[in-house]
Design a protein around this motif. Structure first.
Motif, mmCIF file in Angstrom:
data_model
loop_
_atom_site.group_PDB
_atom_site.id
_atom_site.type_symbol
_atom_site.label_atom_id
_atom_site.label_comp_id
_atom_site.label_asym_id
_atom_site.label_seq_id
_atom_site.Cartn_x
_atom_site.Cartn_y
_atom_site.Cartn_z
ATOM 1 N N ILE A 1 -3.324 3.254 -13.594
ATOM 2 C CA ILE A 1 -3.648 3.121 -12.028
ATOM 3 C C ILE A 1 -4.869 2.200 -12.318
ATOM 4 O O ILE A 1 -5.012 1.395 -11.445
ATOM 5 N N GLY A 2 -5.921 2.781 -12.883
ATOM 6 C CA GLY A 2 -7.360 2.023 -13.002
ATOM 7 C C GLY A 2 -8.214 2.941 -12.250
ATOM 8 O O GLY A 2 -8.225 3.341 -11.315
ATOM 9 N N GLU A 3 -9.658 3.016 -12.673
ATOM 10 C CA GLU A 3 -10.645 3.746 -12.130
ATOM 11 C C GLU A 3 -10.939 3.257 -10.795
ATOM 12 O O GLU A 3 -11.186 3.935 -10.016
ATOM 13 N N GLU B 1 5.635 5.344 -7.155
ATOM 14 C CA GLU B 1 5.914 4.617 -8.326
ATOM 15 C C GLU B 1 4.924 3.549 -8.716
ATOM 16 O O GLU B 1 3.981 3.140 -7.822
ATOM 17 N N ILE B 2 4.581 3.426 -10.128
ATOM 18 C CA ILE B 2 3.593 2.702 -10.576
ATOM 19 C C ILE B 2 4.075 1.772 -11.561
ATOM 20 O O ILE B 2 4.795 2.112 -12.470
ATOM 21 N N GLU B 3 3.976 0.515 -11.100
ATOM 22 C CA GLU B 3 4.570 -0.625 -12.111
ATOM 23 C C GLU B 3 6.193 -0.309 -12.376
ATOM 24 O O GLU B 3 6.567 -0.794 -13.455
ATOM 25 N N GLY B 4 6.663 0.083 -11.043
ATOM 26 C CA GLY B 4 8.181 0.051 -11.267
ATOM 27 C C GLY B 4 8.642 1.452 -11.992
ATOM 28 O O GLY B 4 9.901 1.889 -11.947
ATOM 29 N N SER B 5 7.807 2.342 -12.453
ATOM 30 C CA SER B 5 8.081 3.595 -13.028
ATOM 31 C C SER B 5 8.164 4.820 -12.047
ATOM 32 O O SER B 5 7.558 4.635 -10.956
ATOM 33 N N PRO B 6 9.102 5.570 -12.189
ATOM 34 C CA PRO B 6 9.500 6.818 -11.153
ATOM 35 C C PRO B 6 7.971 7.625 -11.084
ATOM 36 O O PRO B 6 7.530 7.601 -12.154
ATOM 37 N N GLU C 1 -3.517 12.186 -4.318
ATOM 38 C CA GLU C 1 -2.316 12.751 -4.754
ATOM 39 C C GLU C 1 -1.221 12.172 -4.819
ATOM 40 O O GLU C 1 -0.293 11.999 -5.572
ATOM 41 N N LYS C 2 -0.963 11.665 -3.480
ATOM 42 C CA LYS C 2 0.334 10.763 -2.934
ATOM 43 C C LYS C 2 0.124 9.453 -4.016
ATOM 44 O O LYS C 2 1.433 9.185 -4.537
ATOM 45 N N LEU C 3 -0.819 8.686 -4.196
ATOM 46 C CA LEU C 3 -0.785 7.305 -5.107
ATOM 47 C C LEU C 3 -0.392 7.759 -6.502
ATOM 48 O O LEU C 3 0.414 7.309 -7.127
ATOM 49 N N MET C 4 -1.341 8.952 -6.959
ATOM 50 C CA MET C 4 -1.100 9.364 -8.587
ATOM 51 C C MET C 4 0.210 10.040 -8.907
ATOM 52 O O MET C 4 0.753 9.816 -9.944
ATOM 53 N N CYS C 5 0.707 10.877 -7.956
ATOM 54 C CA CYS C 5 2.040 11.713 -8.252
ATOM 55 C C CYS C 5 3.137 11.319 -7.565
ATOM 56 O O CYS C 5 4.089 11.518 -8.167
ATOM 57 N N PHE C 6 3.250 10.859 -6.489
ATOM 58 C CA PHE C 6 4.492 10.741 -5.652
ATOM 59 C C PHE C 6 4.685 9.180 -5.351
ATOM 60 O O PHE C 6 5.605 8.999 -4.601
#
Length: 235
Positions: A170-172, A195-200, A188-193
């Motif tokens: 994600i980046g600091e 998708e990051i770079e297409g990953s679930p 929490e929504k960003l980090m855990c719920f």
């Protein structure tokens, strides 16, 4: 006071108090009235059960150096919680930052996140909750549920590794900016719920508990053994 009355008083005191003791790397803690629903089973009402036995660990739980996949949602939410708590405590020290006239420096943000990832993580581990293995530790929703928690061993390294993976993905700067915009819930929504770079996302679907995964693996191993035995008998 009679012996029977004394036992009754002690029983009530034990049930009402939040008890916590540590023996080696095993911790017993909890308040029976604070059993939250499993977040992985949204919209599925369930009555919590209390287990005082040690968690039934799969081979992955015991041997793997990485965070077990089915526990990645809990791990992510714990780390997100700690990021938010540390940001809040640091911001409270500076009225100008609290009022949003200024922001924490990039170096300070990096230090805060790095300190959390490099923490000893000795107070976090795994325990059985409502029939499933969950992660637990100070401040997390499972911490007040009665049960035996197993920590130490590979768990500190797993948390450290997982924490650094999240920061790397994600980046600091994005972590801090998200917290400032929408605080703990948004982070929490960003980090855990999300998708990051297409990953679930880590919490995108209901994970299989370690106990169920272990039972399935044991059944598969038994079938293999029976098959081998049958071949030997044929010979």
């Amino acid at each position: 006071m009679s012996g029977r009355r004394l036992m009754l008083v002690l029983s009530i005191a034990i049930l009402m108090a939040i008890t916590r003791f540590t023996h080696g790397q095993v911790t017993l803690s909890g308040d029976p009235s604070k059993i939250p629903p499993n977040p992985h089973k949204r919209n599925t009402p369930t009555e919590g059960t209390i287990s005082m036995g040690t968690p039934d660990l799969s081979d992955e739980d015991s041997m793997a150096i990485h965070m077990p996949k089915y526990l990645s949602c809990d791990a992510c939410r714990i780390i997100s919680m700690r990021f938010s708590d540390s940001f809040t405590k640091e911001i409270e020290k500076f009225p100008s930052i609290k009022s949003r006239k200024r922001e924490l420096s990039e170096d300070r943000v990096d230090d805060i996140l790095e300190d959390i990832c490099n923490d000893e993580w000795t107070q976090y581990g795994i325990k059985e909750v409502d029939g499933e293995n969950r992660l637990s530790g100070p401040g997390f929703e499972t911490s007040d549920i009665p049960g035996v928690m197993q920590g130490g061993g590979k768990w500190p390294f797993r948390f450290k590794q997982f924490c650094n993976v999240i920061i790397g993905d994600i980046g600091e700067d994005v972590i801090y900016e998200t917290f400032r915009k929408s605080e703990a819930q948004g982070l929490e929504k960003l980090m855990c719920f999300s998708e990051i770079e297409g990953s679930p996302s880590f919490c995108s679907s209901t994970p299989k508990s370690g106990k169920k995964h272990k039972a399935k693996k044991d059944a598969k191993d038994s079938k293999k053994k029976l098959k081998k035995r049958s071949k030997r008998d044929e010979l």
